[in-house]
Design a protein around this motif. Structure first.
Motif, PDB file in Angstrom:
ATOM      1  N   ILE A   1       0.841  -1.193   0.000  1.00 42.13           N
ATOM      2  CA  ILE A   1       0.000   0.000   0.000  1.00 42.13           C
ATOM      3  C   ILE A   1       0.875   1.241   0.000  1.00 42.13           C
ATOM      4  O   ILE A   1       1.816   1.368   0.787  1.00 42.13           O
ATOM      5  CB  ILE A   1      -0.974  -0.029   1.206  1.00 42.13           C
ATOM      6  CG1 ILE A   1      -1.963   1.128   1.142  1.00 42.13           C
ATOM      7  CG2 ILE A   1      -0.227  -0.063   2.539  1.00 42.13           C
ATOM      8  CD1 ILE A   1      -3.159   0.947   2.085  1.00 42.13           C
ATOM      9  N   PHE A   2       0.548   2.140  -0.909  1.00 40.46           N
ATOM     10  CA  PHE A   2       1.289   3.378  -1.014  1.00 40.46           C
ATOM     11  C   PHE A   2       0.855   4.355   0.074  1.00 40.46           C
ATOM     12  O   PHE A   2      -0.144   4.158   0.772  1.00 40.46           O
ATOM     13  CB  PHE A   2       1.066   3.999  -2.392  1.00 40.46           C
ATOM     14  CG  PHE A   2       1.787   3.308  -3.501  1.00 40.46           C
ATOM     15  CD1 PHE A   2       1.525   3.652  -4.825  1.00 40.46           C
ATOM     16  CD2 PHE A   2       2.724   2.322  -3.265  1.00 40.46           C
ATOM     17  CE1 PHE A   2       2.193   3.027  -5.878  1.00 40.46           C
ATOM     18  CE2 PHE A   2       3.392   1.684  -4.294  1.00 40.46           C
ATOM     19  CZ  PHE A   2       3.116   2.042  -5.612  1.00 40.46           C
ATOM     20  N   GLU A   3       1.585   5.455   0.159  1.00 42.07           N
ATOM     21  CA  GLU A   3       1.277   6.471   1.155  1.00 42.07           C
ATOM     22  C   GLU A   3      -0.120   7.062   0.940  1.00 42.07           C
ATOM     23  O   GLU A   3      -0.758   7.510   1.899  1.00 42.07           O
ATOM     24  CB  GLU A   3       2.325   7.588   1.092  1.00 42.07           C
ATOM     25  CG  GLU A   3       3.742   7.144   1.428  1.00 42.07           C
ATOM     26  CD  GLU A   3       4.526   6.647   0.219  1.00 42.07           C
ATOM     27  OE1 GLU A   3       3.911   6.080  -0.711  1.00 42.07           O
ATOM     28  OE2 GLU A   3       5.752   6.842   0.205  1.00 42.07           O
ATOM     29  N   ASP A   4      -0.581   7.062  -0.295  1.00 38.96           N
ATOM     30  CA  ASP A   4      -1.896   7.634  -0.576  1.00 38.96           C
ATOM     31  C   ASP A   4      -3.044   6.655  -0.310  1.00 38.96           C
ATOM     32  O   ASP A   4      -4.205   6.978  -0.528  1.00 38.96           O
ATOM     33  CB  ASP A   4      -1.972   8.122  -2.024  1.00 38.96           C
ATOM     34  CG  ASP A   4      -1.852   7.002  -3.043  1.00 38.96           C
ATOM     35  OD1 ASP A   4      -1.904   7.290  -4.260  1.00 38.96           O
ATOM     36  OD2 ASP A   4      -1.711   5.834  -2.641  1.00 38.96           O
ATOM     37  N   GLY A   5      -2.701   5.463   0.123  1.00 36.69           N
ATOM     38  CA  GLY A   5      -3.729   4.477   0.458  1.00 36.69           C
ATOM     39  C   GLY A   5      -4.085   3.527  -0.660  1.00 36.69           C
ATOM     40  O   GLY A   5      -4.932   2.644  -0.478  1.00 36.69           O
ATOM     41  N   SER A   6      -3.469   3.667  -1.811  1.00 34.11           N
ATOM     42  CA  SER A   6      -3.769   2.765  -2.920  1.00 34.11           C
ATOM     43  C   SER A   6      -3.081   1.424  -2.691  1.00 34.11           C
ATOM     44  O   SER A   6      -1.902   1.367  -2.354  1.00 34.11           O
ATOM     45  CB  SER A   6      -3.327   3.376  -4.247  1.00 34.11           C
ATOM     46  OG  SER A   6      -1.940   3.637  -4.240  1.00 34.11           O
ATOM     47  N   GLY A   7      -3.849   0.358  -2.889  1.00 32.87           N
ATOM     48  CA  GLY A   7      -3.343  -0.984  -2.649  1.00 32.87           C
ATOM     49  C   GLY A   7      -3.000  -1.704  -3.941  1.00 32.87           C
ATOM     50  O   GLY A   7      -3.626  -1.469  -4.979  1.00 32.87           O
ATOM     51  N   HIS A   8      -2.032  -2.587  -3.855  1.00 32.23           N
ATOM     52  CA  HIS A   8      -1.594  -3.344  -5.017  1.00 32.23           C
ATOM     53  C   HIS A   8      -1.380  -4.784  -4.577  1.00 32.23           C
ATOM     54  O   HIS A   8      -0.949  -5.033  -3.448  1.00 32.23           O
ATOM     55  CB  HIS A   8      -0.318  -2.734  -5.584  1.00 32.23           C
ATOM     56  CG  HIS A   8      -0.463  -1.284  -5.909  1.00 32.23           C
ATOM     57  ND1 HIS A   8      -0.857  -0.848  -7.159  1.00 32.23           N
ATOM     58  CD2 HIS A   8      -0.337  -0.167  -5.147  1.00 32.23           C
ATOM     59  CE1 HIS A   8      -0.935   0.477  -7.142  1.00 32.23           C
ATOM     60  NE2 HIS A   8      -0.626   0.916  -5.931  1.00 32.23           N
ATOM     61  N   TYR A   9      -1.668  -5.713  -5.477  1.00 34.71           N
ATOM     62  CA  TYR A   9      -1.722  -7.117  -5.096  1.00 34.71           C
ATOM     63  C   TYR A   9      -1.064  -8.019  -6.122  1.00 34.71           C
ATOM     64  O   TYR A   9      -1.061  -7.722  -7.317  1.00 34.71           O
ATOM     65  CB  TYR A   9      -3.189  -7.544  -4.931  1.00 34.71           C
ATOM     66  CG  TYR A   9      -3.969  -6.633  -4.029  1.00 34.71           C
ATOM     67  CD1 TYR A   9      -4.615  -5.514  -4.530  1.00 34.71           C
ATOM     68  CD2 TYR A   9      -4.027  -6.884  -2.661  1.00 34.71           C
ATOM     69  CE1 TYR A   9      -5.308  -4.650  -3.689  1.00 34.71           C
ATOM     70  CE2 TYR A   9      -4.726  -6.033  -1.815  1.00 34.71           C
ATOM     71  CZ  TYR A   9      -5.357  -4.920  -2.336  1.00 34.71           C
ATOM     72  OH  TYR A   9      -6.039  -4.073  -1.494  1.00 34.71           O
ATOM     73  N   THR A  10      -0.555  -9.114  -5.649  1.00 39.54           N
ATOM     74  CA  THR A  10      -0.099 -10.136  -6.581  1.00 39.54           C
ATOM     75  C   THR A  10      -1.311 -10.921  -7.070  1.00 39.54           C
ATOM     76  O   THR A  10      -2.399 -10.878  -6.471  1.00 39.54           O
ATOM     77  CB  THR A  10       0.885 -11.095  -5.915  1.00 39.54           C
ATOM     78  OG1 THR A  10       0.213 -11.799  -4.854  1.00 39.54           O
ATOM     79  CG2 THR A  10       2.086 -10.352  -5.355  1.00 39.54           C
ATOM     80  N   ASP A  11      -1.119 -11.632  -8.151  1.00 39.04           N
ATOM     81  CA  ASP A  11      -2.229 -12.395  -8.725  1.00 39.04           C
ATOM     82  C   ASP A  11      -2.764 -13.431  -7.746  1.00 39.04           C
ATOM     83  O   ASP A  11      -3.939 -13.789  -7.785  1.00 39.04           O
ATOM     84  CB  ASP A  11      -1.777 -13.080 -10.011  1.00 39.04           C
ATOM     85  CG  ASP A  11      -1.578 -12.086 -11.146  1.00 39.04           C
ATOM     86  OD1 ASP A  11      -0.909 -12.443 -12.137  1.00 39.04           O
ATOM     87  OD2 ASP A  11      -2.096 -10.950 -11.046  1.00 39.04           O
TER      88      ASP A  11
END
Length: 113
Positions: free
Chosen positions: A50-60
């Motif tokens: 999760i970035f500082e702006d709150g956006s989340g990223h995920y592996t498949d």
């Protein structure tokens, strides 16, 4: 020294849900990119960040099933896990993406098929 403490692990049935928490002390997460990792024998893999702006990223492997979030006021990061699968069985850790702080004890998740 920054300390990480993960909690919320446990046993779950396939298809069930668990929510992990990561409490951070000794340092602020406000300006850091935080991540959840999981470890199975001989391998620790990043699964969400999760970035500082709150956006989340995920592996498949966990996309569309897990949600990472953060509460900067509480200095905590969370992982909502849904539709759990047997292969999600692991010990889960949180940490700053880079450089890593000293690893916490982790939260063990066991999913029964």
């Amino acid at each position: 020294q920054v300390q990480l403490v993960e909690s919320g692990g446990g046993d779950a049935q396939a298809g069930g849900s668990l929510k992990l928490s990561c409490e951070v002390s000794g340092g602020s997460i406000r300006l850091t990119r935080m991540a959840w990792y999981r470890q199975i024998p001989y391998k620790r893999e990043l699964i969400a960040y999760i970035f500082e702006d709150g956006s989340g990223h995920y592996t498949d492997a966990v996309k569309d099933r897990f949600i990472i979030s953060r509460d900067n006021a509480k200095n905590a990061v969370y992982l909502q896990m849904s539709d759990l699968r047997f292969e999600d069985t692991a010990v889960y850790y949180c940490n700053q993406i880079s450089p890593h702080w000293e690893w916490g004890p982790g939260a063990r998740v066991t999913v029964a098929s």
